[in-house]
Design a protein around this motif. Structure first.
Motif, mmCIF file in Angstrom:
data_model
loop_
_atom_site.group_PDB
_atom_site.id
_atom_site.type_symbol
_atom_site.label_atom_id
_atom_site.label_comp_id
_atom_site.label_asym_id
_atom_site.label_seq_id
_atom_site.Cartn_x
_atom_site.Cartn_y
_atom_site.Cartn_z
ATOM 1 N N SER A 106 -45.855 -89.655 3.109
ATOM 2 C CA SER A 106 -47.266 -89.745 3.489
ATOM 3 C C SER A 106 -47.903 -88.354 3.401
ATOM 4 N N GLY A 107 -49.216 -88.326 3.274
ATOM 5 C CA GLY A 107 -49.981 -87.080 3.433
ATOM 6 C C GLY A 107 -49.480 -85.905 2.608
ATOM 7 N N LEU A 108 -49.252 -84.797 3.285
ATOM 8 C CA LEU A 108 -48.883 -83.552 2.594
ATOM 9 C C LEU A 108 -47.520 -83.654 1.930
ATOM 10 N N LEU A 137 -36.067 -88.624 12.592
ATOM 11 C CA LEU A 137 -35.856 -87.191 12.827
ATOM 12 C C LEU A 137 -36.129 -86.745 14.266
ATOM 13 N N SER A 138 -36.665 -87.630 15.099
ATOM 14 C CA SER A 138 -36.838 -87.201 16.496
ATOM 15 C C SER A 138 -35.542 -87.392 17.296
ATOM 16 N N LEU A 139 -34.523 -87.961 16.637
ATOM 17 C CA LEU A 139 -33.223 -88.125 17.312
ATOM 18 C C LEU A 139 -32.218 -87.133 16.740
ATOM 19 N N VAL A 196 -43.423 -76.247 7.730
ATOM 20 C CA VAL A 196 -44.844 -76.624 7.741
ATOM 21 C C VAL A 196 -45.312 -76.609 9.202
ATOM 22 N N SER A 197 -46.049 -75.556 9.529
ATOM 23 C CA SER A 197 -46.536 -75.375 10.894
ATOM 24 C C SER A 197 -47.994 -75.853 10.947
ATOM 25 N N SER A 198 -48.770 -75.265 11.812
ATOM 26 C CA SER A 198 -50.167 -75.703 11.938
ATOM 27 C C SER A 198 -51.010 -74.542 12.445
HETATM 28 N N1 LIG Z 1 -52.951 -82.823 7.759
HETATM 29 C C1 LIG Z 1 -53.279 -81.685 8.340
HETATM 30 O O1 LIG Z 1 -54.445 -81.268 8.373
HETATM 31 C C2 LIG Z 1 -52.212 -80.856 9.004
HETATM 32 C C3 LIG Z 1 -52.630 -79.678 9.652
HETATM 33 C C4 LIG Z 1 -51.657 -78.866 10.220
HETATM 34 C C5 LIG Z 1 -50.326 -79.196 10.124
HETATM 35 N N2 LIG Z 1 -49.947 -80.359 9.505
HETATM 36 C C6 LIG Z 1 -48.509 -80.651 9.452
HETATM 37 O O2 LIG Z 1 -48.181 -81.118 8.159
HETATM 38 C C7 LIG Z 1 -47.043 -81.975 8.225
HETATM 39 C C8 LIG Z 1 -47.369 -83.264 7.493
HETATM 40 O O3 LIG Z 1 -48.430 -83.900 8.178
HETATM 41 P P1 LIG Z 1 -49.404 -84.963 7.511
HETATM 42 O O4 LIG Z 1 -50.774 -84.622 7.956
HETATM 43 O O5 LIG Z 1 -49.098 -85.087 6.086
HETATM 44 O O6 LIG Z 1 -48.953 -86.264 8.348
HETATM 45 P P2 LIG Z 1 -48.588 -87.756 7.916
HETATM 46 O O7 LIG Z 1 -49.519 -88.213 6.873
HETATM 47 O O8 LIG Z 1 -48.532 -88.522 9.188
HETATM 48 O O9 LIG Z 1 -47.116 -87.598 7.320
HETATM 49 C C9 LIG Z 1 -46.050 -87.286 8.191
HETATM 50 C C10 LIG Z 1 -44.722 -87.534 7.509
HETATM 51 O O10 LIG Z 1 -43.684 -87.290 8.487
HETATM 52 C C11 LIG Z 1 -42.903 -88.477 8.603
HETATM 53 N N3 LIG Z 1 -42.441 -88.682 9.982
HETATM 54 C C12 LIG Z 1 -43.208 -88.776 11.099
HETATM 55 N N4 LIG Z 1 -42.451 -89.007 12.169
HETATM 56 C C13 LIG Z 1 -41.176 -89.055 11.725
HETATM 57 C C14 LIG Z 1 -39.944 -89.290 12.369
HETATM 58 N N5 LIG Z 1 -39.860 -89.514 13.681
HETATM 59 N N6 LIG Z 1 -38.807 -89.283 11.632
HETATM 60 C C15 LIG Z 1 -38.865 -89.089 10.291
HETATM 61 N N7 LIG Z 1 -40.027 -88.861 9.619
HETATM 62 C C16 LIG Z 1 -41.158 -88.866 10.341
HETATM 63 C C17 LIG Z 1 -43.828 -89.615 8.201
HETATM 64 O O11 LIG Z 1 -43.067 -90.762 7.855
HETATM 65 P P3 LIG Z 1 -43.755 -92.217 7.778
HETATM 66 O O12 LIG Z 1 -44.399 -92.302 6.417
HETATM 67 O O13 LIG Z 1 -42.581 -93.126 7.925
HETATM 68 O O14 LIG Z 1 -44.747 -92.308 8.886
HETATM 69 C C18 LIG Z 1 -44.554 -88.964 7.034
HETATM 70 O O15 LIG Z 1 -43.747 -88.998 5.883
HETATM 71 C C19 LIG Z 1 -46.748 -82.172 9.697
HETATM 72 O O16 LIG Z 1 -45.708 -81.304 10.089
HETATM 73 C C20 LIG Z 1 -48.047 -81.766 10.374
HETATM 74 O O17 LIG Z 1 -47.835 -81.312 11.673
HETATM 75 C C21 LIG Z 1 -50.861 -81.202 8.957
#
Ligand SMILES: NC(=O)c1ccc[n+]([C@@H]2O[C@H](COP(=O)([O-])OP(=O)(O)OC[C@H]3O[C@@H](n4cnc5c(N)ncnc54)[C@H](OP(=O)(O)O)[C@@H]3O)[C@@H](O)[C@H]2O)c1
Length: 334
Positions: A58-60, A108-110, A186-188
């Motif tokens: 998903s996402g990034l 990954l939370s476990l 990947v932080s924030s």
């Molecule tokens: N988007 C932004 O603006 C932003 C800003 C700052 C930092 N970030 C960081 O960028 C990273 C990616 O975020 P995103 O915005 O792309 O979010 P996202 O669209 O929600 O994608 C998150 C990814 O992590 C996986 N994931 C979540 N919980 C998990 C778990 N318990 N075990 C295994 N995999 C898990 C999700 O899997 P599923 O597909 O199964 O849900 C998905 O592949 C994160 O670390 C986030 O903190 C994002």
């Protein structure tokens, strides 16, 4: 190759990072659009490089996965949903990746699942050149995993800590002077708002504040990045953290609906947010330094607000607490 040092932060970025409004705007799409004017196209290829990425579905992570596959990387996709992983692996293979990705399922939370994942990855004798700790989430309600850890702490900090520690020997073994290994966390930008709360790592006190818990975990990830960078300075592995700015991803839409509503017209695309992850994984320049905190292919300050400084003593205490919580007490550091 000389030992990589911390990257040099430009005067302009030092000033921008300290200013609230221009600094924040640079998190949005205009910041990306402006900075990319100065970039040279990425010329490096990643054929033959094995890259483990968490959260690719998903996402990034999804944008990063497609970009790395285009560059020829051999990908190990780590996610919690087998169906999504299989679909993604098929898509990537169909796009003409030189090698079909392999998939690994792990919640990954476990920590038990992170350990099993590392065992499976290490059972394969192949190299691991790059680890991208991307999976993460912001939770608005407090919850505790079946192992007793608050889930933001577990997913955003304990999990990358444990996975990186367990894979470090292989990363070091796989790296060479001419082909350095890379760890990318990947932080924030949210971590700018906070230090670390050692007395309440499990976020138990007072009313639960999801963005606060998330920001502290992301600050923790940066502290780990800086420590690994120092410890690995004599190896051929570099360690960087980055933040993507603000990108329109399913994660942001779900966790921050009001923020999304207000900012949606200026959010970056997932590809724009992921650009620096891809650059850190591929560019030769990114392996010439270590321990940086990057946005838009440039290193940035890590502390800009008062009271967010984390002393060396507290960093040591955090490390010890994480070792305890992940069951790594008494094992070697790398
Ligand atoms: N988007 C932004 O603006 C932003 C800003 C700052 C930092 N970030 C960081 O960028 C990273 C990616 O975020 P995103 O915005 O792309 O979010 P996202 O669209 O929600 O994608 C998150 C990814 O992590 C996986 N994931 C979540 N919980 C998990 C778990 N318990 N075990 C295994 N995999 C898990 C999700 O899997 P599923 O597909 O199964 O849900 C998905 O592949 C994160 O670390 C986030 O903190 C994002």
């Amino acid at each position: 190759m000389p030992t990589p040092q911390s990257p040099k932060i430009s005067f302009l970025n030092r000033v921008m990072d300290r200013t609230v409004v221009p600094g924040m705007l640079s998190f949005a799409r205009p910041g990306y659009a402006l900075r990319r004017l100065c970039w040279k196209p990425l010329e490096e290829r990643l054929d033959g490089r094995r890259v483990v990425i968490t959260g690719p579905t998903s996402g990034l992570g999804l944008a990063t996965t497609h970009a790395l596959a285009d560059l020829g990387a051999s990908l190990v996709l780590v996610g919690r949903d087998r169906g999504k992983l299989e679909k993604l692996a098929e898509e990537v293979a169909g796009e003409g990746a030189s090698e079909a990705p392999t998939i690994e399922v792990a919640e990954l939370s476990l920590m038990s699942e992170v350990r099993d994942l590392a065992d499976r990855l290490l059972a394969d004798p192949g190299p691991i050149h790059t680890l991208i700790n991307n999976a993460g989430a912001l939770f608005n309600e407090r919850d505790v995993t079946s192992e007793g850890n608050e889930r933001s702490l577990a997913l955003n900090l304990l999990s990358p800590f444990l996975l990186t520690r367990l894979l470090l020997p292989r990363l070091v073994e796989s790296a060479t002077e001419t082909d350095p290994g890379r760890i990318i966390n990947v932080s924030s930008g949210g971590m700018y708002t906070t230090g670390i709360s050692l007395s309440d790592l499990q976020n138990e006190r007072g009313e639960y504040n999801g963005p606060g818990a998330y920001a502290r975990a992301k600050r923790g990830q940066l502290i780990l990045t800086e420590r690994w960078a120092r410890e690995l300075a004599d190896s051929h592995v570099v360690v960087h953290a980055m933040h993507p700015g603000w990108a329109d991803t399913p994660g942001v839409r779900t966790s921050l609906p009001t923020f999304f509503k207000v900012t949606k017209s200026i959010l970056r695309s997932p590809e724009e947010g992921a650009d620096t992850i891809v650059w850190l994984a591929a560019a030769a320049e990114a392996a010439q330094s270590t321990g940086g905190f990057w946005l838009d292919r440039a290193p940035h300050l890590t502390e800009v607000l008062p009271k967010t400084h984390v002393s060396q003593t507290r960093r040591e205490q955090l490390w010890e607490a994480l070792e305890e919580l992940t069951g790594l007490v008494g094992t070697s550091r790398d």
